[in-house]
Design an enzyme around this catalytic site. Sequence first.
Site, short mmCIF file in Angstrom:
data_model
loop_
_atom_site.label_atom_id
_atom_site.label_comp_id
_atom_site.label_asym_id
_atom_site.label_seq_id
_atom_site.Cartn_x
_atom_site.Cartn_y
_atom_site.Cartn_z
N SER A 110 11.56 22.88 17.75
CA SER A 110 11.37 23.94 18.74
C SER A 110 9.90 24.32 18.84
CB SER A 110 12.21 25.16 18.37
OG SER A 110 11.74 25.71 17.15
N ARG A 118 8.33 23.73 22.41
CA ARG A 118 8.01 24.95 23.15
C ARG A 118 6.60 24.86 23.72
NH1 ARG A 118 8.28 28.24 19.35
NH2 ARG A 118 10.49 28.73 19.54
N ASN A 176 5.86 24.28 27.78
CA ASN A 176 5.12 25.27 28.56
C ASN A 176 3.89 24.68 29.22
OD1 ASN A 176 5.89 28.30 28.50
ND2 ASN A 176 6.53 27.50 26.52
#
Lengths: 275, 168
Positions: free
Chosen positions: A195, A199, A203
């Site tokens: 994660s 992440r 993004n």
Amino acid sequence: MAAEGQGGSDASAYIQHHLTNLSIGDGFWTLHLDTLLFSIVLGVLFISLFRYAALRAVAGVPGRLQNFVEVMLEFVEHQVRGSFSGRNRLMAPLALTIFVWVFLMNLMDLVPVDLLPWLASQGGVNYLKVVPTTDLNATFAMSLSVFAMVIYYNFRSKGLLGVARECFLHPFNTIFLAPFNLLLKVVEELARPLSLALRLFGNLYAGELIFMLIALLSLGRVLGDFAQLGPIALFVSQLLLGIVWSLFHILVITLQAFIFMILSIIYLSTAQESH
Amino acid sequence: MALNVTLFAQAVVFAFLAWFTMRYIWPPLMSALGDREQRISAGLADADEGRRILKDARELQIGMMEENRRKAEEIVAQAQRRSTHIEEEARRKAEEVSKYIVAEGRAEVRRERAAARRELGSQLATLALAAAGRILGHEVNAKRHAGMLSELTREFPGGAGDIADGTS
């Protein structure tokens, strides 16, 4: 996208082109030169700037650079101290490195999306991806390093027995469910670096993609009807959208750098807590 | 897009950056921060100390001023007492001296008056003798009538017999 026909293939080619790394080697032994180059340049920029400030650091009235560097240091120190119970002299510098390095790499996203690739193409380099954090290799390199440290600190603070107990007897405190517990633990532990890396990557990748789409707008090939508004309207809309997204993106890149740092601190601090 | 050896290269770069930061960036900056913190707290402590000393000095000053005022008043009062005393003393002495001078003057006057009377008495006696001689037709022998003359002289008021009586 509503793109079709000639325009659609052009657009996808444009995007495809922008998402291809400058690389050498094959298969696993592929090296993304652009990712490495930019991350190293930015890393060197970071350490030389901070080293310069550190060399000239005085206890008296600090200059502008020292002030800035000290603010960064105290910010990171505060975060680390907030979630870190024990003393570890690697944690705060590590957190600082993560924050500043990730921030700088993210910052490359604000360089006009076509500028550096275009300059590179003038020099005969056909592919260039300027934002290292849109490369999974860069984000996973950091998250897996943190993961390795988490494993190391787990063993160091809890011992082999403690780690084994955590793996096999948690959350269900019975030996009969040990395999299930282990499975849960593995998933739990693997979810963290995954994660963490995804992440940041997601993004920045999405942000970069939107910059590309905004850039495509001015090429007039995405929205067929829109293109008929004429070059001035396209230029203005490109400018406005670019500005708006850039402003928003300043938040995103800072926030993502911060999140990466704070989660790393938290993972490392829980690893060092002995029960 | 797949993961490849770039990941390991990146990890090495990351490790180097973290190591460099820990080794060469963090300690000097932190020590500078710590030093400054110490200097600031020392400065604040000094300021507190200075303020305390100033307060003490003010109190001391006020006390001293009060004391000095009291002393000055005492001195003035003492001086006044002394001047009054001196004045009285002087007046007393002056009175004494004036009394003495007056007494002396009176004694002098009395003495002179007595002397004048004596003189006058003797001259009167001589004059009386001369007058008597003239009346009697011949000279009164002063030696022969010396006893009478001295008796006359003694009887003359203010003569040697009552010099002590200064009221007449």
